[in-house]
Design a protein around this motif. Structure first.
Motif: not given
Length: 262
Positions: A1-12, A245-251, A253-262
């Motif tokens: 889900m972290h790398n799929n923008l569409l799935e993220q919006y469906l979750y929202v 740009i958003q689609f590319w970054m989520i696809k 770099k999305g999986h790295r977001v939890p590691f950068w949240a510190s």
């Protein structure tokens, strides 16, 4: 889900009822133990507008009755941009850092939550808007309806801007103070305190600054004027490019977001 923008919006979309409650909670936490709460931001902005209007309307030889609403509508629109750009930079690294590290909730949930909080804050200005419209004798006409596409485009752009800035800001922490500095300077380079007509035949160059599209698309309909096609076309182009740009970054770099949240 972290790398799929569409799935993220469906979750929202599935969690849309929770978003409003949490966004309201964010505002409540921010102004806890204060008597006036979010009204403080309205009072602060009003004082700034009044003082700036007295000075700049005199310098520019403009009617203060005409200058005050233009300045107020411009500054409130700019506050949305500050929330998207400067506020977006700290969403992962500070604002929602603990939640992102300890849960599997996708980034877009927090982005939309931040957007709803921003809209709620903006709504606190509406009573002042109505007072200014009466004070300045602004005619509500068909041009006022242009606020509808303007806000739709502004808030859709808000989503990709906050997403991109949150990822960049969490990875490169120097971006945060740099963005704050640029946004402070940007308020002077954007036609808020001044009008683009003052540039004469060079007024087209005002659109080199992309923030101008946002401010003009909202400010002019509030005062019953048509901003023309350029601001809306600019926002549409930015929306298309920004979503790529958003689609590319989520696809990527999305999986790295939890590691950068510190």
């Amino acid at each position: 889900m972290h790398n799929n923008l569409l799935e993220q919006y469906l979750y929202v979309y599935r969690k849309k009822q929770n978003l409003t409650v949490l966004a309201f909670f964010d505002i409540t936490i921010k102004y806890r133990r204060t008597a006036l709460g979010p009204l403080w931001q309205v009072i602060t902005l009003l004082l700034s507008v009044i003082l700036l209007s007295i000075v700049w309307s005199t310098l520019f030889k403009m009617d203060i009755k005409d200058y005050v609403p233009r300045l107020f509508f411009g500054m409130t629109t700019y506050s949305i941009l500050v929330a998207a750009i400067t506020g977006g930079c700290t969403l992962i690294s500070a604002t929602y850092s603990a939640q992102i590290r300890t849960s599997n909730i996708p980034l877009q949930f927090y982005i939309v939550r931040h957007l709803i909080s921003t809209i709620m804050n903006y709504l606190h200005y509406v009573p002042v808007f109505l007072i200014l419209i009466i004070f300045a004798d602004i005619k509500v006409n068909l041009n006022t309806l242009l606020l509808i596409p303007a806000f739709i485009l502004v808030f859709l752009n808000f989503l990709w801007i906050a997403t991109v800035m949150s990822i960049i800001g969490s990875r490169f922490r120097d971006i945060i103070p740099l963005t704050e500095t640029l946004m402070s300077v940007g308020s002077l380079l954007t036609p808020i305190l001044w009008d683009k007509k003052m540039l004469g035949p060079n007024e087209i160059f005002v659109y080199i600054n992309p923030l101008t599209f946002f401010v003009e698309a909202v400010k002019y309909p509030w005062v019953g004027q048509n901003p023309g096609l350029i601001p809306y076309l600019g926002l549409i182009v930015m929306l298309i490019i920004g979503n790529f740009i958003q689609f590319w970054m989520i696809k990527n770099k999305g999986h790295r977001v939890p590691f950068w949240a510190s």
